[in-house]
Design an enzyme around this catalytic site. Sequence first.
Site, PDB file in Angstrom:
ATOM      1  N   ASP A  34      20.547  58.296  -6.820  1.00 42.37           N
ATOM      2  CA  ASP A  34      21.884  58.503  -7.363  1.00 42.37           C
ATOM      3  C   ASP A  34      21.913  59.722  -8.283  1.00 42.37           C
ATOM      4  O   ASP A  34      22.884  60.483  -8.299  1.00 42.37           O
ATOM      5  CB  ASP A  34      22.336  57.271  -8.173  1.00 42.37           C
ATOM      6  CG  ASP A  34      22.615  56.090  -7.274  1.00 42.37           C
ATOM      7  OD1 ASP A  34      22.397  56.225  -6.045  1.00 42.37           O
ATOM      8  OD2 ASP A  34      23.034  55.033  -7.786  1.00 42.37           O
ATOM      9  N   LYS A 114      25.413  55.233  36.579  1.00 45.65           N
ATOM     10  CA  LYS A 114      26.771  55.336  36.060  1.00 45.65           C
ATOM     11  C   LYS A 114      26.932  54.243  35.013  1.00 45.65           C
ATOM     12  O   LYS A 114      26.943  53.053  35.333  1.00 45.65           O
ATOM     13  CB  LYS A 114      27.803  55.179  37.165  1.00 45.65           C
ATOM     14  CG  LYS A 114      29.209  55.421  36.680  1.00 45.65           C
ATOM     15  CD  LYS A 114      30.166  55.571  37.841  1.00 45.65           C
ATOM     16  CE  LYS A 114      31.538  56.048  37.412  1.00 45.65           C
ATOM     17  NZ  LYS A 114      32.124  55.330  36.308  1.00 45.65           N
ATOM     18  N   CYS A 409      39.110   7.419  41.808  1.00 49.36           N
ATOM     19  CA  CYS A 409      39.119   5.953  41.809  1.00 49.36           C
ATOM     20  C   CYS A 409      40.077   5.378  40.770  1.00 49.36           C
ATOM     21  O   CYS A 409      40.161   4.165  40.611  1.00 49.36           O
ATOM     22  CB  CYS A 409      37.712   5.407  41.602  1.00 49.36           C
ATOM     23  SG  CYS A 409      37.059   5.716  39.955  1.00 49.36           S
ATOM     24  N   CYS A 424      33.636   9.474  34.327  1.00 45.78           N
ATOM     25  CA  CYS A 424      34.230   8.353  35.029  1.00 45.78           C
ATOM     26  C   CYS A 424      33.196   7.231  34.942  1.00 45.78           C
ATOM     27  O   CYS A 424      32.085   7.373  35.450  1.00 45.78           O
ATOM     28  CB  CYS A 424      34.510   8.708  36.482  1.00 45.78           C
ATOM     29  SG  CYS A 424      34.873   7.241  37.477  1.00 45.78           S
ATOM     30  N   CYS A 430      33.014   4.505  42.582  1.00 47.14           N
ATOM     31  CA  CYS A 430      33.829   5.730  42.592  1.00 47.14           C
ATOM     32  C   CYS A 430      33.414   6.578  43.801  1.00 47.14           C
ATOM     33  O   CYS A 430      32.252   6.981  43.910  1.00 47.14           O
ATOM     34  CB  CYS A 430      33.624   6.522  41.304  1.00 47.14           C
ATOM     35  SG  CYS A 430      34.426   8.130  41.346  1.00 47.14           S
TER      36      CYS A 430
HETATM   37  S1  IVH Z   1      29.478  62.787  35.058  1.00 49.41           S
HETATM   38  C1  IVH Z   1      32.270  66.103  35.840  1.00 49.41           C
HETATM   39  N1  IVH Z   1      27.634  60.928  34.797  1.00 49.41           N
HETATM   40  O1  IVH Z   1      32.307  57.790  34.570  1.00 49.41           O
HETATM   41  C2  IVH Z   1      31.435  64.881  35.823  1.00 49.41           C
HETATM   42  N2  IVH Z   1      29.880  60.366  34.318  1.00 49.41           N
HETATM   43  O2  IVH Z   1      34.414  57.475  36.509  1.00 49.41           O
HETATM   44  C3  IVH Z   1      31.975  63.861  34.945  1.00 49.41           C
HETATM   45  N3  IVH Z   1      30.190  58.071  33.560  1.00 49.41           N
HETATM   46  O3  IVH Z   1      34.512  60.016  33.031  1.00 49.41           O
HETATM   47  C4  IVH Z   1      31.177  62.747  34.617  1.00 49.41           C
HETATM   48  N4  IVH Z   1      28.078  57.484  33.642  1.00 49.41           N
HETATM   49  O4  IVH Z   1      32.847  58.745  31.524  1.00 49.41           O
HETATM   50  C5  IVH Z   1      28.937  61.232  34.701  1.00 49.41           C
HETATM   51  N5  IVH Z   1      25.914  59.397  34.548  1.00 49.41           N
HETATM   52  C6  IVH Z   1      27.205  59.710  34.469  1.00 49.41           C
HETATM   53  C7  IVH Z   1      28.162  58.768  34.049  1.00 49.41           C
HETATM   54  C8  IVH Z   1      29.492  59.133  33.988  1.00 49.41           C
HETATM   55  C9  IVH Z   1      29.306  57.092  33.349  1.00 49.41           C
HETATM   56  C10 IVH Z   1      31.651  57.949  33.350  1.00 49.41           C
HETATM   57  C11 IVH Z   1      32.270  59.170  32.711  1.00 49.41           C
HETATM   58  C12 IVH Z   1      33.350  59.595  33.681  1.00 49.41           C
HETATM   59  C13 IVH Z   1      33.592  58.361  34.475  1.00 49.41           C
HETATM   60  C14 IVH Z   1      34.187  58.645  35.831  1.00 49.41           C
END
Ligand code: IVH
Length: 684
Positions: A34, A114, A409, A424, A430
Amino acid sequence: MKADEARRRHAALSQEIEDLAYRYYVLAQPSVSDSEYDTKMRELSALEDKWPDLRTPDSPTQKVMESLSTDFRAVTHLERLLSLDNVFSDEEFAAWSARATREVPVPSWLCELKIDGLAVDLVYENGRLARAATRGDGVTGEDVTLNVRTIASVPNKLAGTAVPELLEVRGEVFLPTGAFAQLNERLGDEGRTPFANPRNAAAGSLRQKDPRVTATRPLAMTIHGLGARRGFDVTSQSAAYGALRELGLPVSSRYQVVDSLDGVREYVAYWGEHRHDVEHDIDGVVVKVDDFGLQGRLGSTSKSPRWAVAWKYPPEEVTTKLEAIVVNVGRTGRVTPFGRLQPVHVGGVTVTAATLHNEDEVRRKGVLVGDTVVVRRAGDVIPEIVGPVLANRTGDETPFVMPANCPECQTPLVRPEGEADTRCPNTVSCPAQLRESVFHFAGRGALDIDGLGYETATVLLEQGRLHDVGDVFHLRPESFEDLRGFGPKKIDQILAGIEAGRHRPLWRLLVGLSIRHVGPTAAQALAREFRSLDAIAAASADELAAVEGVGPTIAAAVVDWFGDERHREIVERIRAGGAQVEDSGPAAGPGPLAGITVVITGTLPTYSRDAAAAAVQERGGKVSGSVSKKTSFVVVGDAPGSKYDNAVKLGVPILHEDGLVTLLEQGPDAALKISQPSADTPTG
Ligand code: IVH
């Protein structure tokens, strides 16, 4: 000190103080004492005394530093965030890739998961996180800088010496599934509404006005793309990931560069199989052209790039209409409400019904008949109604009322004080209980009588050819006379199945009797100890409860069952029908740990690794070298390896040596009670 030197010093000090205040007030992780903080504040104040025009309203001397709050003001991204086109099958992917490669030959593809989270855009200026914003409409998002700064994996300052002047990166913010479960449990305990899924939880956590709340949620982020940049020169997606990692940014380690479309297909298939091994939800794979030059040549439409595509897995969560809540009466009389759903495709199957377990569960989920509901089916798990979509309520929905009488039943239903289940009580006649118990008796988990399935059992009961499980071994060809659909071949099959059923080990017969709480583990323990149905029937509750793997609840249920004259009479008919009611020869059947998989890591205080493994195997359990969602327990000693981390990540119950002993002596249920729910360990 000259004026411009003072200005520079003032700017640097202000920045530093803001950081310290943030660490102190938001993260509750002060990095200086602090008094050091006060010294810096005094220096700032002194500068402003000398050069009053430095005392602007946004100076730390003029602001209440405790009240750091996210303002969600709109910010324009430096470069637009694009979306992705989707494909859902091999054919659609083939068509998509054919279009892409018609334009340019693609030597290598980058495949990555993804992530089912929310997109966030980060801007680093001279290595400092200057701004973080939600995706918004791709052009403009909301400023969530203070909240994003609470995410442990997002650096506030870039690492290394090659720090670019400007770097805009995009990624997905998510809440790991283990942390999501913990958060919901906590919210439930506090009487607050749980989140429907990890993605909603992540979004809700990131959009907190008070970043101190965000700081309590173990959010994480994975970068998956670049926006504007100066002083950051790379020529491919994979090279960019390498460089971003050097800068300390969170990049996935699961991406892979492949040189063929078959390579892409393999990646997609692999992660389709292993999607539940990942610490966060994924909803597919993103396939990108690796080379930036080729990405540029393919270009983008107004919405999405032509060089990338999302290959989506079948959804595990969908919405549909809850048309009715009806009840089902089980073999032990338990009455289970379940939802009738408008048919919907989820997790690769069509779902028309989902269990709601009991009356309290219906209330806890807050679903009304007529609601639009979220239905989830993850992996091999049974479909589940997650909760209602409140926004879709019309006011015409009606609450579920547990019926007063058994739908089959008409006997008045009972719900004993302190129990969650309604039952039941008519265990003798039953029709639902009889049907379910015969089906169970003949089922795979019990006597495994080939041919005696649900429909056959129903017909035989309805036609009075069978009254309860005691009659099964008395069925003969005449029992099927005049019944439609029972030709000689089918009858032979059923009778052969019944003959095989007469010679099954004792534990299977015990399971088949539908005694409350007696599943395979308890049945195996009882059979091993007593060796005959008569000995079990004659045993006292204390004698039964003394058996390894049989507690007082099971013991009481067994005594109760055999205490009923009608049940003893059923046993006599089973015996008279020629079924084996005792085990001969060496103790047979799988042990009490059948179906249990254990991973052992680290050094245990007294057991050697081999001895522990042998003890598990002797009892019919499996010992595996790697942790997955299917692992039942991870036994942890001193200096555990990454298996421990994996267990925490996947939420696999963790046992120490005392837990192992409980597992060996009292079975999996007891061990689970004293296991360390990975809830105790932070994930992230
Ligand atoms: S690339 C131009 N990579 O999915 C490329 N997106 O459905 C744009 N997302 O808006 C995205 N995992 O938010 C990319 N490994 C990944 C991803 C990913 C999730 C999401 C992202 C995008 C959306 C599209």
